[in-house]
Design a protein around this motif. Sequence first.
Motif, mmCIF file in Angstrom:
data_model
loop_
_atom_site.group_PDB
_atom_site.id
_atom_site.type_symbol
_atom_site.label_atom_id
_atom_site.label_comp_id
_atom_site.label_asym_id
_atom_site.label_seq_id
_atom_site.Cartn_x
_atom_site.Cartn_y
_atom_site.Cartn_z
ATOM 1 N N GLY A 1 -4.186 -22.581 -5.845
ATOM 2 C CA GLY A 1 -4.316 -21.958 -4.496
ATOM 3 C C GLY A 1 -3.758 -20.520 -4.277
ATOM 4 N N THR A 2 -3.566 -19.847 -5.546
ATOM 5 C CA THR A 2 -3.173 -18.484 -5.560
ATOM 6 C C THR A 2 -3.730 -17.721 -6.573
ATOM 7 N N TYR A 3 -4.268 -16.268 -6.471
ATOM 8 C CA TYR A 3 -4.626 -15.355 -7.510
ATOM 9 C C TYR A 3 -3.649 -14.316 -7.776
ATOM 10 N N LEU A 4 -3.757 -13.877 -8.910
ATOM 11 C CA LEU A 4 -2.701 -12.893 -9.341
ATOM 12 C C LEU A 4 -3.359 -11.657 -9.981
ATOM 13 N N SER A 5 -3.089 -10.469 -9.760
ATOM 14 C CA SER A 5 -3.962 -9.291 -10.409
ATOM 15 C C SER A 5 -2.686 -8.450 -10.957
ATOM 16 N N VAL A 6 -3.010 -7.861 -11.968
ATOM 17 C CA VAL A 6 -2.142 -6.933 -12.731
ATOM 18 C C VAL A 6 -2.661 -5.774 -13.394
ATOM 19 N N TRP A 7 -2.376 -4.479 -13.062
ATOM 20 C CA TRP A 7 -2.499 -3.487 -13.998
ATOM 21 C C TRP A 7 -1.551 -2.388 -14.056
ATOM 22 N N THR A 8 -1.863 -1.142 -14.666
ATOM 23 C CA THR A 8 -0.827 -0.058 -15.004
ATOM 24 C C THR A 8 -1.155 1.086 -13.846
ATOM 25 N N VAL A 9 -0.158 1.549 -13.251
ATOM 26 C CA VAL A 9 -0.224 2.766 -12.338
ATOM 27 C C VAL A 9 0.843 3.636 -12.897
ATOM 28 N N PRO A 10 0.650 5.021 -12.327
ATOM 29 C CA PRO A 10 1.795 6.068 -12.603
ATOM 30 C C PRO A 10 2.994 5.751 -11.998
ATOM 31 N N ASN A 11 4.302 6.012 -12.230
ATOM 32 C CA ASN A 11 5.260 5.776 -11.506
ATOM 33 C C ASN A 11 5.595 6.696 -10.466
ATOM 34 N N PHE A 12 4.734 6.423 -9.394
ATOM 35 C CA PHE A 12 4.640 7.422 -8.292
ATOM 36 C C PHE A 12 5.764 7.239 -7.104
ATOM 37 N N LEU A 13 6.477 6.040 -7.355
ATOM 38 C CA LEU A 13 7.580 5.837 -6.713
ATOM 39 C C LEU A 13 8.931 6.138 -7.313
ATOM 40 N N GLY A 14 8.943 6.623 -8.406
ATOM 41 C CA GLY A 14 9.869 7.191 -9.107
ATOM 42 C C GLY A 14 11.044 6.212 -9.441
ATOM 43 N N LEU A 15 10.625 4.893 -9.685
ATOM 44 C CA LEU A 15 11.540 3.798 -9.923
ATOM 45 C C LEU A 15 12.321 3.991 -11.147
ATOM 46 N N ASP A 16 13.420 3.701 -11.048
ATOM 47 C CA ASP A 16 14.441 3.855 -12.404
ATOM 48 C C ASP A 16 14.829 2.379 -12.908
ATOM 49 N N ARG A 17 14.246 1.849 -13.716
ATOM 50 C CA ARG A 17 14.367 0.387 -14.304
ATOM 51 C C ARG A 17 14.417 -0.579 -13.190
ATOM 52 N N TRP A 18 13.533 -0.583 -12.383
ATOM 53 C CA TRP A 18 13.924 -1.223 -10.926
ATOM 54 C C TRP A 18 12.379 -1.646 -10.588
ATOM 55 N N GLN A 19 12.342 -2.892 -9.852
ATOM 56 C CA GLN A 19 11.150 -3.382 -9.445
ATOM 57 C C GLN A 19 11.284 -3.481 -7.775
ATOM 58 N N VAL A 20 10.204 -3.304 -7.169
ATOM 59 C CA VAL A 20 10.093 -3.528 -5.714
ATOM 60 C C VAL A 20 9.050 -4.485 -5.160
ATOM 61 N N PHE A 21 9.233 -5.421 -4.416
ATOM 62 C CA PHE A 21 8.337 -6.466 -4.035
ATOM 63 C C PHE A 21 8.167 -6.386 -2.453
ATOM 64 N N HIS A 22 7.117 -6.818 -2.074
ATOM 65 C CA HIS A 22 6.713 -7.077 -0.685
ATOM 66 C C HIS A 22 6.072 -8.432 -0.502
ATOM 67 N N GLN A 23 6.841 -9.101 0.420
ATOM 68 C CA GLN A 23 5.952 -10.438 0.559
ATOM 69 C C GLN A 23 5.295 -10.374 1.845
ATOM 70 N N VAL A 24 4.158 -10.611 2.162
ATOM 71 C CA VAL A 24 3.630 -10.736 3.412
ATOM 72 C C VAL A 24 4.159 -11.793 4.371
ATOM 73 N N PRO A 25 4.599 -11.270 5.540
ATOM 74 C CA PRO A 25 5.402 -12.182 6.494
ATOM 75 C C PRO A 25 4.763 -13.482 6.693
ATOM 76 N N GLY A 26 5.233 -14.687 6.480
ATOM 77 C CA GLY A 26 4.464 -16.088 6.819
ATOM 78 C C GLY A 26 3.737 -16.209 5.438
ATOM 79 N N GLY A 27 3.634 -15.547 4.514
ATOM 80 C CA GLY A 27 2.609 -15.648 3.483
ATOM 81 C C GLY A 27 3.703 -16.132 2.168
ATOM 82 N N THR A 28 3.023 -16.778 1.049
ATOM 83 C CA THR A 28 3.426 -17.106 -0.102
ATOM 84 C C THR A 28 3.142 -15.986 -1.258
#
Length: 401
Positions: free
Chosen positions: A188-215
């Motif tokens: 019931g779910t699809y996942l995609s993965v790819w590489t991007v530049p670190n345009f958010l300036g993350l330092d050994r960190w991960q940021v996730f956003h879950q669509v409200p009401g979704g999985t």
Amino acid sequence: MDTATGNLGIDTDILISGASIGGPALAYWLDRYGFNVTVVELAPRMRVGGQAVDVRGPALEVAERMGVLDGLRARQVQMRGMSMVDGDGTELFRTTERTITGGDIDSEDIEILRDDLSEVLAGAADDRVEYLFGDSITAIQEDEDGVLVTFRNHAPRRFHLVVGADGLHSNTRRLVFGPESDFIRHMGTYLSVWTVPNFLGLDRWQVFHQVPGGTWGGGVMSVRGNTECRVYLGFESAEPIEYDHRDAEAQKRLLAARLGGLGWEIPRLLEHMWTAEDFHLDSMAQIKMDSWSRGRVVLLGDAGYCASPLSGQGTTMAIAAAYILAGELKAAGGDHVVAFAAYEEALRKYVAQNQELAYTNKARVEAQAAAEMGADTELDTAVPDFQEAADIVGSLVLKDY
């Protein structure tokens, strides 16, 4: 049985299809036990990209026995923590104790990029294993003495055994066991993965956003000394979607159509997607089979018993299974009938537990989403105790071969 000369009995020449994780690990152990090993891989070189994967429990023990454990730890993903944000990017939650992709930060488990893991595993056998890159199997014809394999580019060759370690959409499985539709179970779910530049300036960190009401939703994690990020974006689909699994551009269009117009950094991530050379999209799915072998052909890892990324155990199962399959072939003196049966007996329960774990994890995420929407859901009772995952991971005991 003389392992120094490779005299292991009737089966000595083995072809492995697939050079991701299970294939190179198996090649190392087969070579170590004296078999002559060839690996065929569709990609022109070791594949780049892919998500961060976890090496846990028995796989750590296998890595130590291979002498690559320190090499894996040297390349492991270094995370300080993670954040969850809303559609405007406002932080809702942060922790320095665990991450979505790797679990507890202070764990002994190794989180490592898939391509880094493949490189380390393939390098363990030095140049003793033959690799046929940019090629694939087109036909497998078995007789009393072995298997005649026809390739797309190379001349036909004979082998004693063939191992399909070529993933969820296994070409080997299709040729020998039948169409993928007979064995795949969409989750019931699809996942995609790819590489991007670190345009958010993350330092050994991960940021996730879950669509409200979704999985589902998306996230980024900084990798390779914060010089780049790996992107994870997903979406729900109750029914499987028909598309060409080798047509990356068509997959990009599919993802853009599903996620275009959403909040947070998803628009910018999609912009970078169009030029990403390591883009990958696939279904969260499992493979269920009554038998992992037929005659002189056997399946390894996702090709035979994919548990899906929702289990967090695909990598560990592939590495441990490679060790067991090679060990049973050694113990049986190359007798594939005996070895394949012992291989399945050793792994069946472990595979079943890990496949069920994927559904446990999926149920937990769905319960969390329902709670966010105001449903009367008790998370602690909605799904089994998450602690059971650790017990499952460590339940496989490896023999000495």
